[in-house]
Design an enzyme around this catalytic site. Structure first.
Site, PDB file in Angstrom:
ATOM      1  N   CYS A  69       0.806  -1.229   0.000  1.00 49.98           N
ATOM      2  CA  CYS A  69       0.000   0.000   0.000  1.00 49.98           C
ATOM      3  C   CYS A  69       0.836   1.275   0.000  1.00 49.98           C
ATOM      4  CB  CYS A  69      -0.977  -0.004   1.167  1.00 49.98           C
ATOM      5  SG  CYS A  69      -0.243  -0.068   2.797  1.00 49.98           S
ATOM      6  N   HIS A 104      -2.803   0.809   7.286  1.00 54.36           N
ATOM      7  CA  HIS A 104      -3.024   0.796   5.836  1.00 54.36           C
ATOM      8  C   HIS A 104      -3.069   2.239   5.359  1.00 54.36           C
ATOM      9  CE1 HIS A 104      -4.378  -0.503   1.958  1.00 54.36           C
ATOM     10  NE2 HIS A 104      -5.616  -0.054   2.094  1.00 54.36           N
ATOM     11  N   SER A 121      -4.151  -3.229  -1.969  1.00 55.02           N
ATOM     12  CA  SER A 121      -4.505  -3.940  -0.752  1.00 55.02           C
ATOM     13  C   SER A 121      -4.751  -5.398  -1.101  1.00 55.02           C
ATOM     14  CB  SER A 121      -5.781  -3.328  -0.152  1.00 55.02           C
ATOM     15  OG  SER A 121      -6.313  -4.158   0.844  1.00 55.02           O
TER      16      SER A 121
END
Length: 243
Positions: A69, A104, A121
């Site tokens: 990410c 994330h 992702s």
């Protein structure tokens, strides 16, 4: 042995709409694939100047290796440079699942009064979102709802500033101008904070928080997880992202 095919780097064509261009960039990232190996192929230090990170992005296009990410955010910035109508800013999530915390990050996009995102992702609904959201809070709540499907509760959301379009800029990316402890806030509160921030961003009146005192992140709630304590801020964002 057969050489693996290298996906061509997308080129913007004048005939493309911005949503089509963003889709071409996202398709390219998907062709690079998500890095499941456990080895980070590219070192991304978030405090580096933008110019250095753009060099790393160039390297990603040359090497065509799988990415995670954080690399996708840097690559997304690199590929959208030179499109002044497209504003880019980082959105980071801290979530909790089964006794563990996960991190994330995606690249928020603002263009023509609409919000969307680019990213990578393990989960298809935790990366790119179409450029259709009327408000920043609509986009953030969409991610929160996606996380719920995987029984992740979102603890914190961090929003950075617009990233300049000058690839040779020596300023670092501002990753967390706004930090919201969303697990302790009502959605109406979260919406209000996000909309005020989004308005200030559009008016370009915000300055990097690094110019302010370093106590920008007044997050309480650390006491909930004393075993984790304050991890190094340089920790790679995606090391354990379930997302």
């Amino acid at each position: 042995c057969v050489q693996p095919s290298v996906p061509p780097v997308p080129n913007y064509k004048l005939s493309m709409s911005i949503p089509e261009w963003l889709q071409a960039i996202q398709t390219y990232m998907k062709m690079l694939q998500y890095n499941h190996t456990g080895t980070q192929f590219f070192e991304i230090r978030k405090t580096r100047p933008l110019s250095g990170l753009m060099e790393t992005a160039k390297e990603m296009t040359r090497e065509s290796l799988p990415i995670k990410c954080l690399e996708a955010v840097i690559l997304g910035i690199y590929l959208t440079n030179g499109q002044p109508s497209v504003e880019r800013f980082p959105i980071s999530f801290k979530t909790h699942f089964s006794g563990n915390y996960f991190h994330h990050v995606v690249l928020g996009i603002y263009c023509n009064g609409r919000y969307g995102s680019l990213g990578m992702s393990r989960r298809s609904d935790l990366m790119d979102k179409p450029l259709t959201y009327r408000t920043l809070s609509d986009l953030i709540f969409e991610f929160e709802d996606s996380y719920k499907k995987y029984l992740h509760s979102v603890k914190k959301v961090k929003i950075g500033l617009y990233v300049p379009h000058e690839p040779h800029s020596f300023q670092p990316i501002e990753w967390k101008q706004l930090v919201l402890n969303v697990s302790k806030m009502m959605r109406t509160e979260v919406r209000k904070e996000l909309e005020k921030f989004a308005r200030d961003m559009r008016m370009k009146i915000l300055k990097p928080s690094s110019a302010h005192s370093p106590v920008k992140e007044r997050s309480r709630g650390k006491s909930l997880s004393p075993h984790r304590r304050q991890a190094s801020p340089q920790r790679r964002v995606c090391r354990r992202d379930k997302s």
